[in-house]
Scaffold this active site. Structure first.
Site, PDB file in Angstrom:
ATOM      1  N   GLY A   8      26.659 105.479  32.844  1.00 19.38           N
ATOM      2  CA  GLY A   8      28.038 105.918  32.588  1.00 19.38           C
ATOM      3  C   GLY A   8      28.887 104.750  32.097  1.00 19.38           C
ATOM      4  O   GLY A   8      30.016 104.560  32.529  1.00 19.38           O
ATOM      5  N   SER A  10      29.972 104.315  29.013  1.00 20.08           N
ATOM      6  CA  SER A  10      30.744 104.615  27.799  1.00 20.08           C
ATOM      7  C   SER A  10      32.248 104.627  28.024  1.00 20.08           C
ATOM      8  O   SER A  10      33.028 104.322  27.108  1.00 20.08           O
ATOM      9  CB  SER A  10      30.303 105.967  27.215  1.00 20.08           C
ATOM     10  OG  SER A  10      30.213 106.946  28.230  1.00 20.08           O
ATOM     11  N   ASP A  59      20.782 111.770  30.700  1.00 15.46           N
ATOM     12  CA  ASP A  59      21.487 112.336  31.861  1.00 15.46           C
ATOM     13  C   ASP A  59      20.808 111.767  33.103  1.00 15.46           C
ATOM     14  O   ASP A  59      19.624 112.040  33.341  1.00 15.46           O
ATOM     15  CB  ASP A  59      21.357 113.871  31.799  1.00 15.46           C
ATOM     16  CG  ASP A  59      21.882 114.566  33.043  1.00 15.46           C
ATOM     17  OD1 ASP A  59      22.267 113.880  34.018  1.00 15.46           O
ATOM     18  OD2 ASP A  59      21.892 115.809  33.054  1.00 15.46           O
ATOM     19  N   VAL A  60      21.539 110.976  33.881  1.00 18.18           N
ATOM     20  CA  VAL A  60      20.919 110.321  35.047  1.00 18.18           C
ATOM     21  C   VAL A  60      20.312 111.328  36.025  1.00 18.18           C
ATOM     22  O   VAL A  60      19.389 111.014  36.760  1.00 18.18           O
ATOM     23  CB  VAL A  60      21.909 109.388  35.802  1.00 18.18           C
ATOM     24  CG1 VAL A  60      22.339 108.216  34.949  1.00 18.18           C
ATOM     25  CG2 VAL A  60      23.113 110.170  36.336  1.00 18.18           C
ATOM     26  N   ASN A  88      26.694 103.837  38.081  1.00 22.31           N
ATOM     27  CA  ASN A  88      28.118 104.153  38.005  1.00 22.31           C
ATOM     28  C   ASN A  88      28.403 105.597  37.577  1.00 22.31           C
ATOM     29  O   ASN A  88      29.466 106.130  37.894  1.00 22.31           O
ATOM     30  CB  ASN A  88      28.782 103.173  37.018  1.00 22.31           C
ATOM     31  CG  ASN A  88      30.167 103.602  36.624  1.00 22.31           C
ATOM     32  OD1 ASN A  88      31.126 103.428  37.375  1.00 22.31           O
ATOM     33  ND2 ASN A  88      30.291 104.217  35.443  1.00 22.31           N
ATOM     34  N   SER A 140      32.813 105.825  46.523  1.00 26.58           N
ATOM     35  CA  SER A 140      34.215 106.241  46.488  1.00 26.58           C
ATOM     36  C   SER A 140      34.824 106.208  47.889  1.00 26.58           C
ATOM     37  O   SER A 140      34.115 106.381  48.890  1.00 26.58           O
ATOM     38  CB  SER A 140      34.312 107.676  45.961  1.00 26.58           C
ATOM     39  OG  SER A 140      35.632 108.151  46.060  1.00 26.58           O
ATOM     40  N   TYR A 153      31.724 116.123  46.478  1.00 20.87           N
ATOM     41  CA  TYR A 153      31.840 114.730  46.029  1.00 20.87           C
ATOM     42  C   TYR A 153      31.730 113.772  47.228  1.00 20.87           C
ATOM     43  O   TYR A 153      31.012 112.770  47.165  1.00 20.87           O
ATOM     44  CB  TYR A 153      33.183 114.589  45.313  1.00 20.87           C
ATOM     45  CG  TYR A 153      33.452 113.273  44.632  1.00 20.87           C
ATOM     46  CD1 TYR A 153      32.858 112.962  43.401  1.00 20.87           C
ATOM     47  CD2 TYR A 153      34.335 112.348  45.185  1.00 20.87           C
ATOM     48  CE1 TYR A 153      33.138 111.761  42.768  1.00 20.87           C
ATOM     49  CE2 TYR A 153      34.628 111.155  44.553  1.00 20.87           C
ATOM     50  CZ  TYR A 153      34.021 110.864  43.341  1.00 20.87           C
ATOM     51  OH  TYR A 153      34.314 109.679  42.712  1.00 20.87           O
ATOM     52  N   ALA A 155      30.220 114.303  50.061  1.00 17.50           N
ATOM     53  CA  ALA A 155      28.830 114.332  50.539  1.00 17.50           C
ATOM     54  C   ALA A 155      27.933 113.496  49.632  1.00 17.50           C
ATOM     55  O   ALA A 155      27.074 112.739  50.108  1.00 17.50           O
ATOM     56  CB  ALA A 155      28.324 115.775  50.589  1.00 17.50           C
ATOM     57  N   LYS A 157      28.753 110.938  47.640  1.00 16.07           N
ATOM     58  CA  LYS A 157      29.033 109.499  47.736  1.00 16.07           C
ATOM     59  C   LYS A 157      28.609 108.958  49.110  1.00 16.07           C
ATOM     60  O   LYS A 157      28.148 107.822  49.220  1.00 16.07           O
ATOM     61  CB  LYS A 157      30.515 109.224  47.477  1.00 16.07           C
ATOM     62  CG  LYS A 157      30.976 109.581  46.051  1.00 16.07           C
ATOM     63  CD  LYS A 157      30.251 108.800  44.978  1.00 16.07           C
ATOM     64  CE  LYS A 157      30.911 108.948  43.613  1.00 16.07           C
ATOM     65  NZ  LYS A 157      30.169 108.222  42.564  1.00 16.07           N
TER      66      LYS A 157
END
Ligand code: NAP
Length: 242
Positions: A8, A10, A59-60, A88, A140, A153, A155, A157
């Site tokens: 990520g 870019s 796509d990771v 990231n 985060s 989100y 969960a 992180k």
């Protein structure tokens, strides 16, 4: 020849990290998934610092894509070595738990958690053989504190925070450090829907952060100054949560 891989890379925080690492003299592999135009802009900014910059689309969260692009590149470029990995890439799909549809639950988990696994598994193997490496996971505040409206989100992180601590214990003896950086509210495309004016009063430093302020901490974790730091989560949140 050593490279730093930033997933990520870019846009947003990832872009700032690419530029910071380039300033520190690292060649950079800039991963992105859809926005080639922005990836090319990051590539130019990195090259302007006098180092090599490669853009790499995958796509990771998609293990086949990771294997067929990153894995193949590593196979085809045995003279090149990824000595720094910054996991990231990430997305938000916020809603109250009872309204989160299965797709938004799984997509957020997929990119953060499977993405960590898909990429780290390949890169860490190479680092283990070289007995050297730095891995930094972008987590985060939401994964530390938990945030209403972000159970998916938070969960995802939280899972990566635990994975950071576990992996740090696995690979420390082989000279690899693994740390996480936990931003609060940072001004990027991800947060354009969150009004700074309404939210800044609850932040001790009374403002949202800049991507460069997160990149500075990543730069520290990659530097020799952080040689004895591993398994840690460093918050960059203006004092919002300690
Ligand atoms: P952003 O501005 O939305 O940028 C997201 C980046 O991730 C883009 O480069 C995007 O690539 C890439 N990406 C998204 N899905 C991907 C995938 N499946 N595979 C590969 N790349 C993918 O986000 P940001 O604010 O910089 O966030 C970066 C990281 O920091 C994320 O992990 C996020 O959760 C975390 N974070 C951000 C904040 C904040 O306030 N901004 C706070 C805490 C944590 P394309 O350009 O190709 O779409």
């Amino acid at each position: 020849m050593n490279y730093a891989l930033v997933t990520g890379g870019s846009r947003g925080i990832g872009k700032a990290v690419c530029i910071k690492l380039a300033e520190m003299g690292h060649n950079v592999i800039i991963n992105y998934t859809s926005n080639e135009e922005e990836a090319k802009k990051t590539q130019e900014a990195v090259k302007a610092k006098g180092v090599d910059a490669i853009i790499m689309k995958f796509d990771v969260g998609n293990i086949e894509q990771v294997d067929n692009t990153l894995g193949k590149w590593m196979e085809d470029n045995k003279d090149k070595n990824i000595s720094v990995l910054v996991n990231n890439a990430g997305i938000r799909r916020d809603n109250l738990l009872v309204f989160i549809n299965p797709e938004d639950w799984h997509k957020v988990m997929n990119i953060a958690v499977d993405g960590f696994y898909n990429v780290t598994r390949l890169v860490c193997k190479q680092m283990l053989s070289k007995r050297k490496g730095r891995i930094i996971n972008m987590v985060s505040l939401s994964g530390l504190k938990g945030m209403a409206g972000q159970t998916n989100y938070s969960a995802s992180k939280g899972a990566v925070i635990s994975a950071t601590k576990a992996l740090a214990q696995e690979v420390g003896k082989r000279g690899i450090t693994v740390n996480a950086v936990a931003p609060g509210f940072i001004k990027t495309d991800m947060t354009t829907d969150i009004p700074e004016d309404q939210f800044k009063a609850m932040i001790p430093l009374n403002r949202f952060g800049e991507a460069e302020e997160v990149a500075g901490v990543v730069g520290f974790l990659v530097s020799d100054a952080a040689s004895y730091v591993t398994g840690q989560v460093i918050s960059v949140n203006g004092g919002l949560y300690t």
